[in-house]
Scaffold this motif. Structure first.
Motif, PDB file in Angstrom:
ATOM      1  N   ARG A 184       0.809  -1.215   0.000  1.00 52.85           N
ATOM      2  CA  ARG A 184       0.000   0.000   0.000  1.00 52.85           C
ATOM      3  C   ARG A 184       0.845   1.269   0.000  1.00 52.85           C
ATOM      4  NH1 ARG A 184      -5.569  -0.817   3.342  1.00 52.85           N
ATOM      5  NH2 ARG A 184      -6.091  -2.888   2.547  1.00 52.85           N
ATOM      6  N   LYS A 185       2.038   1.191   0.541  1.00 55.95           N
ATOM      7  CA  LYS A 185       2.906   2.369   0.592  1.00 55.95           C
ATOM      8  C   LYS A 185       3.303   2.848  -0.797  1.00 55.95           C
ATOM      9  CE  LYS A 185       7.258   1.769   1.737  1.00 55.95           C
ATOM     10  NZ  LYS A 185       8.456   1.406   2.496  1.00 55.95           N
ATOM     11  N   HIS A 186       3.043   2.044  -1.827  1.00 59.20           N
ATOM     12  CA  HIS A 186       3.476   2.394  -3.176  1.00 59.20           C
ATOM     13  C   HIS A 186       2.368   3.005  -4.031  1.00 59.20           C
ATOM     14  CE1 HIS A 186       7.427  -0.148  -3.413  1.00 59.20           C
ATOM     15  NE2 HIS A 186       7.559   0.986  -2.773  1.00 59.20           N
ATOM     16  N   HIS A 187       1.371   3.614  -3.403  1.00 61.49           N
ATOM     17  CA  HIS A 187       0.319   4.279  -4.176  1.00 61.49           C
ATOM     18  C   HIS A 187       0.901   5.373  -5.069  1.00 61.49           C
ATOM     19  CE1 HIS A 187      -3.642   2.688  -3.158  1.00 61.49           C
ATOM     20  NE2 HIS A 187      -3.133   2.370  -1.982  1.00 61.49           N
ATOM     21  N   ALA A 188       1.799   6.179  -4.528  1.00 62.74           N
ATOM     22  CA  ALA A 188       2.395   7.255  -5.328  1.00 62.74           C
ATOM     23  C   ALA A 188       3.214   6.674  -6.480  1.00 62.74           C
ATOM     24  CB  ALA A 188       3.269   8.151  -4.448  1.00 62.74           C
ATOM     25  N   LEU A 189       3.964   5.609  -6.216  1.00 65.04           N
ATOM     26  CA  LEU A 189       4.745   4.967  -7.271  1.00 65.04           C
ATOM     27  C   LEU A 189       3.819   4.397  -8.347  1.00 65.04           C
ATOM     28  CD1 LEU A 189       7.312   3.858  -8.547  1.00 65.04           C
ATOM     29  CD2 LEU A 189       7.228   1.947  -6.921  1.00 65.04           C
ATOM     30  N   ALA A 190       2.714   3.789  -7.935  1.00 63.51           N
ATOM     31  CA  ALA A 190       1.771   3.235  -8.905  1.00 63.51           C
ATOM     32  C   ALA A 190       1.202   4.331  -9.806  1.00 63.51           C
ATOM     33  CB  ALA A 190       0.648   2.497  -8.187  1.00 63.51           C
TER      34      ALA A 190
END
Length: 391
Positions: A184-190
């Motif tokens: 979930r921490k990778h929302h910005a990366l996604a």
């Protein structure tokens, strides 16, 4: 989207969500039906009892709400169901065991046709490992390769971010539906990958993360890439699965050595003992993979040519003498000149270029890839392209 297109997509989605079928079963039925999904689905409905009661019940009374939600997701800009029957389905995936039947893609589908290097490794990577991942990603993109990984924490994320920060090409193959983000921490990366690169999944929208999904995801990462680089890995790391799958698929496996006292070097050392190439610089990877990149470009050219698309030459990665011939000029194809003329000097989207030139999106993606590798066109966020000075 026309009604006929919608009906065909619905048939694909209905087959994809059939319990117990899987990509292998779907491909078998497609082959028997000559690639016609409606005919394959009709045969599947007749044989549903062989797949068990869940499959029979689903085909008799499918969840129309679920199918409508899938179609609504696909109707959004930048979303696509890339099918194995389409000309721009990645040819390198046809050569792996259990190839996927479809890929759900968010972003630039054309990236899947680029020569790729997978960079994978430990989630809990060291600062040195993260720095290596960033440095190798940057150097490989400068040589003309796209970076493929799994959007996991650690090495995967560092490789993606390095490519994105450099404005280079990167794509993530995920173990969830294309609408889910894990971790979930990778929302910005996604979001960055969707805007500047591509998110790819074999699983339909809404599919949550499950342990058995990630080995399946890893076979696609290994299959898309011409080679896989493992930066750091423990002896139980999932990255070793990706490396093993790459080796089984006949692809190159590279590993970075480390200290004998570092636990995250032990997986790499095991790979090297088992035959992986020990590398200390990205140049070694580029030199090893250049012939395979040329072969991939030739296969893509043959595929597009056989279907009446534009024939683009091999990707222009570094050649033996440092200078590769520009296929857009070498083949004398006026289609490239017309494309540059239609592109003009203002950014344009792929859809706009389809309307201006009358060519298919698959053919244009291939041509734009060649022009970009020749530094005559640049890709911009939002699936847009810009003609460069002198291009």
């Amino acid at each position: 989207m026309t009604m006929d297109d919608r009906d065909e997509l619905r048939a694909w989605l209905l087959a994809l969500r059939t319990p117990g079928l899987g990509p292998g079963g779907l491909r078998e039925r497609l082959d028997a039906a000559g690639g016609d999904i409606r005919a394959a689905l009709a045969q599947l409905s007749r044989d549903a009892a062989r797949l068990g009661e869940p499959a029979r019940a689903w085909l008799a009374r499918p969840d129309e709400v679920q199918l409508a939600a899938d179609l609504a997701w696909l109707a959004e800009p930048g979303h696509r169901l890339l099918r194995c029957t389409e000309v721009d389905f990645p040819p390198q995936l046809e050569h792996i065991p259990q190839p996927p039947a479809v890929l759900f893609v968010v972003g630039d589908t054309g990236l899947l046709l680029y020569p790729q290097v997978a960079i994978v490794g430990a989630r809990g990577a060291s600062a040195v490992g993260l720095a290596h991942a960033r440095a190798f990603a940057l150097a490989l993109t400068e040589a003309g390769f796209a970076i493929t990984s799994g959007m996991a924490d650690g090495i995967d994320g560092a490789a993606h971010v390095a490519a994105l920060d450099a404005g280079a090409k990167t794509l993530a193959v995920v173990g969830t539906g294309p609408d889910r983000v894990y971790p979930r921490k990778h929302h910005a990366l996604a979001r960055r990958l969707a805007a500047q690169g591509a998110l790819v999944s074999e699983f339909p929208p809404g599919t949550p993360a499950r342990p058995d999904h990630f080995p399946r995801r890893n076979r696609i990462i290994a299959g898309l890439a011409l080679g896989t680089l493992v930066v750091e890995a423990g002896l139980r790391s999932g990255s070793l699965i990706t490396a093993r799958l790459a080796a089984e698929q006949g692809r190159e496996v590279f590993a970075l050595p480390g200290s004998i006292h570092h636990p995250l070097a032990r997986g790499c050392h095991r790979l090297i003992r088992d035959g992986a190439r020990l590398v200390e610089s990205a140049t070694e990877i580029v030199e090893t993979l250049t012939p395979a990149a040329r072969m991939l470009g030739g296969e893509l050219a043959a595929r597009l040519g056989a279907t009446g698309g534009a024939v683009a030459g091999p990707p222009r990665v570094a050649s033996d003498d440092g200078v590769a011939p520009g296929p857009a000029e070498a083949d004398g194809d006026t289609g490239y000149r017309r494309l540059l003329t239609e592109l003009g000097h203002e950014p344009a989207t792929l859809d706009e270029l389809v309307r201006r030139t009358g060519r298919s999106a698959a053919a244009l993606s291939s041509m734009l890839m060649i022009l970009e590798l020749e530094a005559r066109v640049a890709s911009l966020p939002g699936n847009r392209y810009q003609r460069l000075p002198g291009g």
